[in-house]
Design a protein around this motif. Sequence first.
Motif, PDB file in Angstrom:
ATOM      1  N   THR A  24     113.809 111.915 -33.936  1.00  0.00           N
ATOM      2  CA  THR A  24     114.468 111.333 -33.374  1.00  0.00           C
ATOM      3  C   THR A  24     114.802 111.210 -31.639  1.00  0.00           C
ATOM      4  O   THR A  24     114.065 110.445 -31.543  1.00  0.00           O
ATOM      5  CB  THR A  24     115.356 111.704 -33.886  1.00  0.00           C
ATOM      6  OG1 THR A  24     115.766 111.678 -35.586  1.00  0.00           O
ATOM      7  CG2 THR A  24     116.902 110.894 -34.199  1.00  0.00           C
ATOM      8  N   LEU A  25     114.415 112.476 -31.373  1.00  0.00           N
ATOM      9  CA  LEU A  25     114.227 112.078 -29.947  1.00  0.00           C
ATOM     10  C   LEU A  25     113.650 111.544 -29.097  1.00  0.00           C
ATOM     11  O   LEU A  25     113.442 110.748 -28.317  1.00  0.00           O
ATOM     12  CB  LEU A  25     115.027 113.549 -29.039  1.00  0.00           C
ATOM     13  CG  LEU A  25     114.991 113.888 -28.264  1.00  0.00           C
ATOM     14  CD1 LEU A  25     116.130 112.819 -27.739  1.00  0.00           C
ATOM     15  CD2 LEU A  25     115.266 115.406 -27.228  1.00  0.00           C
ATOM     16  N   VAL A  26     112.463 111.596 -29.526  1.00  0.00           N
ATOM     17  CA  VAL A  26     110.882 111.433 -29.297  1.00  0.00           C
ATOM     18  C   VAL A  26     111.412 109.370 -29.414  1.00  0.00           C
ATOM     19  O   VAL A  26     110.858 108.844 -28.134  1.00  0.00           O
ATOM     20  CB  VAL A  26     109.765 111.440 -29.675  1.00  0.00           C
ATOM     21  CG1 VAL A  26     108.127 110.359 -29.828  1.00  0.00           C
ATOM     22  CG2 VAL A  26     109.611 113.161 -29.460  1.00  0.00           C
ATOM     23  N   ARG A  27     111.549 109.491 -30.366  1.00  0.00           N
ATOM     24  CA  ARG A  27     111.657 107.813 -30.944  1.00  0.00           C
ATOM     25  C   ARG A  27     113.134 107.141 -29.898  1.00  0.00           C
ATOM     26  O   ARG A  27     112.677 105.936 -29.195  1.00  0.00           O
ATOM     27  CB  ARG A  27     111.818 107.332 -31.901  1.00  0.00           C
ATOM     28  CG  ARG A  27     111.174 107.895 -33.416  1.00  0.00           C
ATOM     29  CD  ARG A  27     111.141 107.447 -34.655  1.00  0.00           C
ATOM     30  NE  ARG A  27     111.162 105.622 -34.357  1.00  0.00           N
ATOM     31  CZ  ARG A  27     111.895 104.896 -35.276  1.00  0.00           C
ATOM     32  NH1 ARG A  27     112.267 105.752 -36.561  1.00  0.00           N
ATOM     33  NH2 ARG A  27     111.315 103.819 -35.365  1.00  0.00           N
ATOM     34  N   ARG A  28     113.738 107.366 -29.263  1.00  0.00           N
ATOM     35  CA  ARG A  28     115.353 107.512 -28.714  1.00  0.00           C
ATOM     36  C   ARG A  28     114.306 107.624 -27.495  1.00  0.00           C
ATOM     37  O   ARG A  28     115.213 106.662 -26.311  1.00  0.00           O
ATOM     38  CB  ARG A  28     116.558 107.818 -28.795  1.00  0.00           C
ATOM     39  CG  ARG A  28     116.792 108.483 -29.722  1.00  0.00           C
ATOM     40  CD  ARG A  28     117.990 109.142 -29.934  1.00  0.00           C
ATOM     41  NE  ARG A  28     119.485 108.869 -31.185  1.00  0.00           N
ATOM     42  CZ  ARG A  28     119.853 109.525 -31.592  1.00  0.00           C
ATOM     43  NH1 ARG A  28     120.204 110.035 -31.193  1.00  0.00           N
ATOM     44  NH2 ARG A  28     120.950 109.034 -32.844  1.00  0.00           N
ATOM     45  N   VAL A  29     114.145 108.220 -27.001  1.00  0.00           N
ATOM     46  CA  VAL A  29     113.135 108.209 -25.285  1.00  0.00           C
ATOM     47  C   VAL A  29     112.521 107.231 -25.252  1.00  0.00           C
ATOM     48  O   VAL A  29     112.619 106.811 -24.278  1.00  0.00           O
ATOM     49  CB  VAL A  29     112.566 109.525 -25.127  1.00  0.00           C
ATOM     50  CG1 VAL A  29     111.589 109.559 -23.258  1.00  0.00           C
ATOM     51  CG2 VAL A  29     113.122 110.507 -24.760  1.00  0.00           C
ATOM     52  N   ARG A  30     111.222 107.190 -25.987  1.00  0.00           N
ATOM     53  CA  ARG A  30     110.919 105.195 -26.117  1.00  0.00           C
ATOM     54  C   ARG A  30     111.398 104.058 -26.397  1.00  0.00           C
ATOM     55  O   ARG A  30     111.035 103.015 -26.994  1.00  0.00           O
ATOM     56  CB  ARG A  30     109.271 105.778 -26.922  1.00  0.00           C
ATOM     57  CG  ARG A  30     108.500 106.666 -26.763  1.00  0.00           C
ATOM     58  CD  ARG A  30     107.396 106.888 -27.944  1.00  0.00           C
ATOM     59  NE  ARG A  30     106.958 108.124 -27.667  1.00  0.00           N
ATOM     60  CZ  ARG A  30     105.078 108.011 -28.285  1.00  0.00           C
ATOM     61  NH1 ARG A  30     105.263 107.868 -29.131  1.00  0.00           N
ATOM     62  NH2 ARG A  30     103.829 108.727 -27.599  1.00  0.00           N
ATOM     63  N   ASN A  31     113.101 104.544 -27.199  1.00  0.00           N
ATOM     64  CA  ASN A  31     113.509 102.915 -26.879  1.00  0.00           C
ATOM     65  C   ASN A  31     112.776 102.377 -28.141  1.00  0.00           C
ATOM     66  O   ASN A  31     112.398 101.306 -28.266  1.00  0.00           O
ATOM     67  CB  ASN A  31     113.623 102.755 -25.843  1.00  0.00           C
ATOM     68  CG  ASN A  31     114.791 101.150 -25.922  1.00  0.00           C
ATOM     69  OD1 ASN A  31     115.598 101.848 -27.241  1.00  0.00           O
ATOM     70  ND2 ASN A  31     114.927 100.282 -25.573  1.00  0.00           N
ATOM     71  N   GLU A  32     111.960 102.890 -29.424  1.00  0.00           N
ATOM     72  CA  GLU A  32     111.433 102.250 -30.319  1.00  0.00           C
ATOM     73  C   GLU A  32     112.835 101.654 -30.824  1.00  0.00           C
ATOM     74  O   GLU A  32     113.620 102.164 -31.093  1.00  0.00           O
ATOM     75  CB  GLU A  32     110.924 103.583 -31.241  1.00  0.00           C
ATOM     76  CG  GLU A  32     109.282 103.930 -30.561  1.00  0.00           C
ATOM     77  CD  GLU A  32     109.071 104.884 -31.544  1.00  0.00           C
ATOM     78  OE1 GLU A  32     109.604 105.307 -32.478  1.00  0.00           O
ATOM     79  OE2 GLU A  32     107.947 105.223 -31.042  1.00  0.00           O
ATOM     80  N   ARG A  33     112.494 100.400 -31.861  1.00  0.00           N
ATOM     81  CA  ARG A  33     112.787 100.134 -32.349  1.00  0.00           C
ATOM     82  C   ARG A  33     113.456 100.585 -33.582  1.00  0.00           C
ATOM     83  O   ARG A  33     113.343 101.418 -34.466  1.00  0.00           O
ATOM     84  CB  ARG A  33     112.733  98.609 -32.638  1.00  0.00           C
ATOM     85  CG  ARG A  33     111.937  97.161 -32.085  1.00  0.00           C
ATOM     86  CD  ARG A  33     111.231  96.156 -32.544  1.00  0.00           C
ATOM     87  NE  ARG A  33     112.558  95.495 -33.691  1.00  0.00           N
ATOM     88  CZ  ARG A  33     111.273  94.318 -33.899  1.00  0.00           C
ATOM     89  NH1 ARG A  33     110.615  94.238 -34.409  1.00  0.00           N
ATOM     90  NH2 ARG A  33     112.088  93.658 -34.458  1.00  0.00           N
ATOM     91  N   MET A  43     100.532 108.729 -28.401  1.00  0.00           N
ATOM     92  CA  MET A  43     100.321 109.494 -29.732  1.00  0.00           C
ATOM     93  C   MET A  43     101.498 108.552 -30.388  1.00  0.00           C
ATOM     94  O   MET A  43     102.358 108.761 -29.631  1.00  0.00           O
ATOM     95  CB  MET A  43     100.303 111.025 -28.934  1.00  0.00           C
ATOM     96  CG  MET A  43     100.245 111.860 -30.000  1.00  0.00           C
ATOM     97  SD  MET A  43     100.437 113.493 -29.296  1.00  0.00           S
ATOM     98  CE  MET A  43      98.829 113.806 -28.488  1.00  0.00           C
ATOM     99  N   PRO A  44     100.798 108.963 -31.672  1.00  0.00           N
ATOM    100  CA  PRO A  44     101.920 108.400 -32.633  1.00  0.00           C
ATOM    101  C   PRO A  44     103.122 109.118 -32.135  1.00  0.00           C
ATOM    102  O   PRO A  44     103.307 110.759 -32.315  1.00  0.00           O
ATOM    103  CB  PRO A  44     100.705 108.415 -33.801  1.00  0.00           C
ATOM    104  CG  PRO A  44      99.950 108.442 -33.674  1.00  0.00           C
ATOM    105  CD  PRO A  44      99.517 108.907 -32.114  1.00  0.00           C
ATOM    106  N   SER A  45     104.181 109.206 -32.505  1.00  0.00           N
ATOM    107  CA  SER A  45     105.806 109.703 -32.620  1.00  0.00           C
ATOM    108  C   SER A  45     106.143 111.005 -33.212  1.00  0.00           C
ATOM    109  O   SER A  45     106.124 111.667 -32.429  1.00  0.00           O
ATOM    110  CB  SER A  45     107.502 108.484 -33.081  1.00  0.00           C
ATOM    111  OG  SER A  45     107.028 107.779 -31.303  1.00  0.00           O
ATOM    112  N   LYS A  46     105.512 110.858 -34.902  1.00  0.00           N
ATOM    113  CA  LYS A  46     105.568 112.230 -35.593  1.00  0.00           C
ATOM    114  C   LYS A  46     104.774 112.915 -34.815  1.00  0.00           C
ATOM    115  O   LYS A  46     104.430 114.336 -34.703  1.00  0.00           O
ATOM    116  CB  LYS A  46     105.333 111.835 -36.958  1.00  0.00           C
ATOM    117  CG  LYS A  46     105.979 112.337 -37.736  1.00  0.00           C
ATOM    118  CD  LYS A  46     105.744 112.312 -39.390  1.00  0.00           C
ATOM    119  CE  LYS A  46     106.050 113.474 -40.187  1.00  0.00           C
ATOM    120  NZ  LYS A  46     106.291 113.345 -41.194  1.00  0.00           N
TER     121      LYS A  46
END
Length: 342
Positions: free
Chosen positions: A49-58, A24-27
């Motif tokens: 932001t927290l989702v992207r950090r958990v996923r370690n997105e660039r 699922m897309p982060s947003k």
Amino acid sequence: MKEVKERKYTTEIVKDYCEEYRDMPSKTLARMILKNHPLDFEKLESVRTLVRRVRNERGVPEISETKHLTRTPKQIQQARQQKDWHDIPETDYEELAPYEIPSGNNRILSLSDVHLPYHDPKAIELTIEYAKKHLNPNVIYLNGDIMDVYQASRFTKDRRLRDLAGELDITRDFLDYINEQFPKAKKYYKIGNHEDRWESYLKSKAPELLGIDEFQLSILLRFGEKGYQLIKSKQFVFAGKLAILHGHEVFAGFGGQVNPARTIFTRAISSTLIGHHHRTSEHTEKDIRGNIISTFSQGCLCGLRPDYMPHNKWNHGFAFIETEKDGGFQLDNLRIVKGKVR
């Protein structure tokens, strides 16, 4: 210490969702988390932001249990400078998928522009009696502007007229009436431009209430309890090869067209039925392969001489569609003239 524990708790929530919804897309995922955990999170961007950090997105720093989610302006500027700008930014675009009426639901009675509580009771009675006697529909399609939503409109209002609570009551009564007359038929309720007034009112007058289920029109009208399926505003609907629209999806304003069916043909270039214009009209042409394309506008079931437009080209009417297995259809675009259906 308490703040660190709270961050650990919210991080675990996000980790669970990221594990379950990996594709699922982060947003989109952030919206889901915020909706399901409104007491644990305050803002969509913080969750995202927290989702992207958990996923370690660039471009997003890794999680630190002692680091708060918000950053200083200097930190934001540094992150922008370090970001790989070759990455395509995530889009906010979401497409509203069309709805296909199931093939077995093939006898569709379309009622449009009732404008409760400014309806015409006699026109409604004639329509229902004719449908029960001659048409035997297995689908009742309420094609928008069933409710007027007068007191939530942007126009100057007469406060002596019916209030919003009264409009909701009479609309719920109308839905019950349709259920009593056609107990076995599938029911749809399309949101028209008049029903759109409710959400527009919330956006301008009470934005804090947006997103709260209890203030959605479908909840206020009790669609679930009464067995009505919601068709969203601007959502396209297809019954076989026929598109069914309210009309506000393609018309910027109301009225002005000499022949609404001809106008919708030039814009849709596909067999289409609309309401919105309160007029019965039809237009047919052949394409270069010889295929017939027919477009229709159906009449209304509201009063024909309102104070704001006592002279007009409106007429009472309704439509009946019978679809075939190959997607073909037959459409009767019926008028009510001098107390008779024609």
